[in-house]
Design an enzyme around this catalytic site. Structure first.
Site, short mmCIF file in Angstrom:
data_model
loop_
_atom_site.label_atom_id
_atom_site.label_comp_id
_atom_site.label_asym_id
_atom_site.label_seq_id
_atom_site.Cartn_x
_atom_site.Cartn_y
_atom_site.Cartn_z
N GLU B 224 0.89 -1.16 0.00
CA GLU B 224 0.00 0.00 0.00
C GLU B 224 0.93 1.20 0.00
OE1 GLU B 224 -1.00 3.06 1.11
OE2 GLU B 224 -2.02 2.48 2.96
N CYS B 261 -2.16 8.06 4.60
CA CYS B 261 -2.19 7.60 3.20
C CYS B 261 -3.41 8.15 2.48
CB CYS B 261 -2.27 6.09 3.13
SG CYS B 261 -1.02 5.27 4.12
#
Lengths: 479, 479
Positions: B224, B261
């Site tokens: 990720e 994120c």
């Protein structure tokens, strides 16, 4: 956007498929059901005209082709049923009041999928085979690279899909075709292609994988590259049913001139006097067998090279060969020891055709060592009595990590098309052990989950609306 | 078996984890539930001792760390609940009488998983974070490569897992740790490692991916790698709620010094007079904002380089900056035009921290062009009234192909841990858009389907036995 070294036909095919995607993904499940059913109907109608052409192109016998065509249309209708039932989208709805949460998830299609036809199943794993149909069912347009072994068959089946698209109002570019090796590699490198499906050799599949992971934007490759499908015979089963097991295994090995991905290529035998009679029976059946004409002369040449290599291997004995006939593959039975097998990884390589290698073990430890040393497989089989299976229980634990499908007292050929099937397995059997290329779960190779948060009802996909207009089974949380 | 260039600590860790695998995969779901619950209990008990250490190592404020610790233990218990409920194994049973068929399928664990801890979530995405716990829940031993930003925290949490393993009778090597960059790369290259999970930078994740696909036996990498989480403001929403949207968006951007994120890094604005007031409001909030100390000096340096690059870009204007303080990240608001944005892909790059880029569009077409040109994202957000959302319906169709999570009238920060969550998305947001790293579906990153054909009852895994001893929900066909 497309890379400049990609030829016009490939560019055109992918660009039009990509344009078709935004339209096709908006079609309802009911519309896709009609499309898939129409494909099956067109193929059934054209079958009598197609089969003789395929027979010429593939050298496969007529009954086999008739059966494969029916299997193919059944498979198409199975995916239509999957869409009708609808729960495959894995809708999850999490709505809570405090704190206010509205999160919903479902599977959505990837985009344009490149499908490579296989030589050994001109219907079931080719133009309208499992890869194409599962991609279309998922909502992905397909660009198909036809296998050069059956170009006329490919064109005739492609025409069936085009007629079905026209009759059911689908965008014409939902299915397009390209031809030739170069076009295939260009397809994998095209920036608008989002996934690749392939059934064939390790060399072919690995080349596609290597290209796909090196792209600026890597994409998944689902390559089913075959395997040797090891079979373990346990002591009591061998004693009690040696003849029966030998007949079934050899028949499975010779079926369709050995041209199945699930052909049992390695048989591991226990250290028993009875192993000799089992081996002799197998040798006798092979010795009196006839080979067949293979799918292509290239496959036949590769087979001859494969059996020659095994025949010249100093640790391998030729135990029996079938009839030697011009233009036909000669069945081969080879024998080796556990030590030889463990010392040379090449003995694990697939010889595509009616050849098998029997491995004699000295004890249980050797048998376990062989199981542990195996590469990834599509299938692994154990023949055993209840007593055997209890005594060798750890063999299952080992083989579970090696294969996609485990069988007890059966033969690996004959892959059922069902939601429970796994036709896949750890590398190098496939490039993605998390998936199957047979059965309805094959659809998940071409979808990804998307989460819709705080969406008003009118904006949600039907599968996620409160009123559940599609009437599908969903998972609801938080209530 | 392990490659010779792999250091002893890594070899030892992986070899012992691999030995633990055969034992751990045989533990019952109930035993794994106790193990996971014990991990949560140990962490809760050790929390008061751990949090001050983590505070020093991460510069994160205490309330945030207290909240994150609770979130982490909740997440662990959520996976325990998943195992208790049991249907996650996706058991499918197809038994028919004529022709006799007995085919059953379920998910099985992969093997040893390498987990890389993240810097920005020292609890929730680190030692006992989502990656480790979903792998342990799946039945996979974990070798954890601790993030160098919080080594003491990592050691303390690892000790919690070890105590939990001891108390619940798990093999000690079900969880082991290694340290250092070299060890991390060796881990990915170790032949007995079967999957990799990572949360961090694009550069880091891509390096792991490139190594994993080049292995003799390629393995999946779930990296990720963050994204810019584009936000589209539609005209009526802007007119009606400009101030409200600006406050919420800027707050989301500044949250945790922008170190999430899902931080909204790009805001696309419509061609309206009102956009000016929206922009001015945002600029005013940024202008009066204070930054914070970042997680590491390396991250702070990277942030300074990032904002400097944007600041020097000829097509980009610095609209506002927050307080400039020694050792703290200064919030930045940049503005550019649609043309500039479309002409320079670098403007899509993530600047990890409290920075955002507002893009002014001339018309709807420009807005759609920007959406179409976006790289893969974790999230994409639209602010719109019902009228807006109907008029811009195709925007959703475009963004569905770009992101793992779509939001309407909300902010992307704050990722709910639920079965409905997708924390993932198309490359380069992650290396595998088919998966999520938050929520219970994260478990499927570490499992593969196996099919059991013609198995006697006593040999079947409990999840597939006729009597259903685990009492789980299964799919039955063929009856």
């Amino acid at each position: 956007m497309p890379a400049t070294n990609i030829s016009l036909p490939v560019n055109d095919a992918v660009a039009s498929a990509h344009s078709a995607f935004s339209e096709y993904k908006k079609t309802s499940p009911a519309q896709k059901v009609l499309f898939l059913q129409a494909i099956a109907a067109e193929i059934t109608a054209a079958g009598p005209a197609i089969i003789p052409v395929t027979q010429k192109e593939s050298n496969l016998p007529l009954p086999r082709l008739e059966g494969e065509l029916i299997r193919t249309t059944k498979q198409i209708n199975l995916f239509a049923d999957l869409l009708k039932e609808g729960s495959w989208v894995r809708a999850v709805i999490d709505v809570k009041e405090n704190p206010a949460t509205d999160i919903r998830q479902m599977q959505v299609p990837f985009g344009v999928v490149a499908v490579f036809g296989a030589s050994n199943f001109p219907f079931a794993f080719s133009v309208a085979g499992g890869d194409t149909i599962s991609a279309l069912a998922a909502g992905c347009p397909v660009v198909h690279k036809a296998h050069p072994a059956h170009p006329e068959t490919a064109a005739m089946i492609a025409a069936c899909i085009h007629r079905a698209a026209e009759k059911t109002g689908m965008p014409p570019a939902v299915f397009t075709t390209v031809e030739g090796f170069e076009a295939g590699m260009q397809l994998v490198n095209h920036p608008l292609v989002s996934a690749v499906a392939f059934t064939g050799s390790f060399r072919g599949g690995k080349a596609l994988y290597d290209a796909a992971v090196k792209r600026e934007k890597p994409i998944p490759v689902y390559a089913e590259m075959g395997s040797v499908n090891p079979v373990f015979i346990l002591p009591h089963a061998l004693q009690q049913n040696g003849y029966d097991i030998a007949s079934k295994l050899v028949a499975s090995n010779l079926l369709g001139t050995g041209q199945f991905c699930t052909n049992p290529g390695i048989v591991v035998m226990p250290p028993l006097h009875d192993a000799k009679s089992f081996l002799d029976t197998s040798a006798q059946i092979i010795g009196s067998s006839k080979g067949g004409v293979m799918l292509t002369s290239g496959i036949h040449e590769a087979y001859k090279t494969g059996v020659q290599k095994f025949g010249e291997h100093k640790g391998v004995t030729v135990k029996a060969t079938g009839a030697i006939e011009e233009e036909k593959a000669t069945p081969h039975l080879f024998v080796t020891t556990a030590d030889e097998f463990l010392n040379d990884e090449h003995l694990q390589e697939e010889v595509f055709g009616p050849s098998s290698l029997f491995v004699e073990t000295d004890d249980k430890a050797a048998l376990y060592n062989i199981a542990s040393a195996l590469h990834g497989q599509l299938t692994a089989t154990i023949w055993g009595t209840e007593e055997d299976l209890k005594e060798y229980a750890d063999l299952i634990t080992i083989l579970e990590d090696k294969a996609g499908r485990l069988l007890i007292n059966g033969v690996p050929t004959g892959v059922e098309v069902t939601a429970a099937m796994v036709h896949g397995g750890p590398y190098p059997a496939t490039t993605d052990s998390r998936t199957t290329s047979v059965g309805t779960d094959a659809i998940y190779r071409f979808t990804r989950p998307v989460c819709y948060q705080n969406f008003p009802q009118f904006l949600l996909p039907d599968a996620l609306k409160d009123e559940n207009p599609l009437g599908i089974v969903r998972k609801s949380l938080g209530h």
